[in-house]
Design a protein around this motif. Sequence first.
Motif, PDB file in Angstrom:
ATOM      1  N   ASN A  70       0.796  -1.284  -0.045  1.00  0.00           N
ATOM      2  CA  ASN A  70      -0.142   0.056  -0.103  1.00  0.00           C
ATOM      3  C   ASN A  70       0.914   1.052   0.183  1.00  0.00           C
ATOM      4  O   ASN A  70       1.726   1.363   0.862  1.00  0.00           O
ATOM      5  N   PHE A  71       0.534   2.206  -1.196  1.00  0.00           N
ATOM      6  CA  PHE A  71       1.460   3.226  -1.015  1.00  0.00           C
ATOM      7  C   PHE A  71       1.300   4.316   0.219  1.00  0.00           C
ATOM      8  O   PHE A  71       2.237   4.631   0.636  1.00  0.00           O
ATOM      9  N   ALA A  72       0.033   4.491   0.594  1.00  0.00           N
ATOM     10  CA  ALA A  72      -0.059   5.468   1.639  1.00  0.00           C
ATOM     11  C   ALA A  72       0.663   5.024   2.925  1.00  0.00           C
ATOM     12  O   ALA A  72       1.211   5.678   3.729  1.00  0.00           O
ATOM     13  N   LEU A  73       0.797   3.682   3.307  1.00  0.00           N
ATOM     14  CA  LEU A  73       1.117   3.150   4.304  1.00  0.00           C
ATOM     15  C   LEU A  73       2.880   3.298   4.221  1.00  0.00           C
ATOM     16  O   LEU A  73       3.500   3.583   5.089  1.00  0.00           O
ATOM     17  N   ALA A  74       3.363   2.956   3.028  1.00  0.00           N
ATOM     18  CA  ALA A  74       4.698   3.018   2.974  1.00  0.00           C
ATOM     19  C   ALA A  74       5.232   4.715   3.060  1.00  0.00           C
ATOM     20  O   ALA A  74       6.191   4.789   3.684  1.00  0.00           O
ATOM     21  N   LEU A  75       4.233   5.489   2.511  1.00  0.00           N
ATOM     22  CA  LEU A  75       4.687   6.920   2.786  1.00  0.00           C
ATOM     23  C   LEU A  75       4.540   7.187   4.054  1.00  0.00           C
ATOM     24  O   LEU A  75       5.450   8.037   4.555  1.00  0.00           O
ATOM     25  N   ALA A  76       3.423   6.674   4.908  1.00  0.00           N
ATOM     26  CA  ALA A  76       3.390   7.051   6.289  1.00  0.00           C
ATOM     27  C   ALA A  76       4.705   6.460   7.021  1.00  0.00           C
ATOM     28  O   ALA A  76       5.303   7.053   8.169  1.00  0.00           O
ATOM     29  N   ALA A  77       5.191   5.324   6.588  1.00  0.00           N
ATOM     30  CA  ALA A  77       6.472   4.683   7.257  1.00  0.00           C
ATOM     31  C   ALA A  77       7.496   5.488   7.054  1.00  0.00           C
ATOM     32  O   ALA A  77       8.348   5.679   8.043  1.00  0.00           O
ATOM     33  N   ARG A  78       7.602   5.964   5.620  1.00  0.00           N
ATOM     34  CA  ARG A  78       8.933   6.823   5.532  1.00  0.00           C
ATOM     35  C   ARG A  78       8.926   8.143   6.324  1.00  0.00           C
ATOM     36  O   ARG A  78       9.646   8.722   6.593  1.00  0.00           O
ATOM     37  N   PHE A  79       7.849   8.713   6.382  1.00  0.00           N
ATOM     38  CA  PHE A  79       7.398   9.908   7.198  1.00  0.00           C
ATOM     39  C   PHE A  79       7.806   9.550   8.860  1.00  0.00           C
ATOM     40  O   PHE A  79       8.655  10.437   9.107  1.00  0.00           O
ATOM     41  N   ALA A  80       7.390   8.740   9.415  1.00  0.00           N
ATOM     42  CA  ALA A  80       7.823   8.221  10.720  1.00  0.00           C
ATOM     43  C   ALA A  80       9.466   7.971  10.637  1.00  0.00           C
ATOM     44  O   ALA A  80      10.032   8.231  11.583  1.00  0.00           O
TER      45      ALA A  80
END
Length: 315
Positions: A28-38
């Motif tokens: 999931n792109f949104a989940l991956a993006l959130a992980a990179r943000f964290a």
Amino acid sequence: MAAQATPAAGSGRVRRDQRSVVTGLSGNFALALAARFAAGLFAGVLWAIIAPHARRMAAPHQQGKALTIALAGTPIALAIGTAVGTLLAGLIGWRATFAVMTLLAGLVIAWVLAAVPDFPGQAKGERTPVGRVFAIPGVVPVLAAVFLYVMAHNVLYTYIASFVAPVGLGGSVSAVLLVFGVALASIWITGVLIDRPLRLLMISSTALFALAVLALGLLASLPVVVFLSAALWGLAFGGAASLLQTAGSNAAGDAVDSVQPVIVTVWKHRHRRRRCRGRTPPRRPRSLVPGLGNPRAPGRCAAVRPAMAAITRRP
């Protein structure tokens, strides 16, 4: 910053490790993006903690050298990290590459917990509020130098491909960046000398950077000048982080745990502003001097000069 510096650093590294796992496994792109943000959040925490902790591990006359050694991974990663990551992704895929990163991160966590000594942080009553660090003599000039120096570097690093393409080096961007990366070995020189002529080293770094950009602006039509400028740029930037953070720590005194997060915030803010402004250069760049170079580089050179003025102003 934290009651216990080493556990805080290890905890932050664990969380960055977990985010790499999420990025590698997520579909999931949104989940991956959130992980990179964290991961970015914890990277900022780590950078703010590492410098004060490294200085505490060394005698006062070797604190600059200790900080330089602790931060040496940054220029090394700039020099080879992207190339190695791209190679691995091509060989084993990007998900497996993230798995390798996670494994390496786990080894680093174990090494830190086993080998790095722990130190107590400042008690709550001893901490300097972040809002007061700007009143400490010498801190604001260092922050101004960080802001301007990193801005000039990031703009040049972002647009280097677009800059060299009009002068016939569009297929040589990797070679130019390789020269820049190899020259980052100047961090060794910084480590040897940093605890003595700190001001002279910072002036030299800024002057080399200005000279490199000026040469790019006036003589970029000559390939040899482009490569020599990349070497000067790498020599200048290799020890810049150590020099600026050491200058900030020296000015901060007992408030170093409050000043370092501000320095990191200013540094990272320049990354964010550079990305938000976009990456599209003028379609047909024209030279300030007919037949010579590219007009964007002298502007960057001008942006560096205030950094020299700020860092050399005596409180």
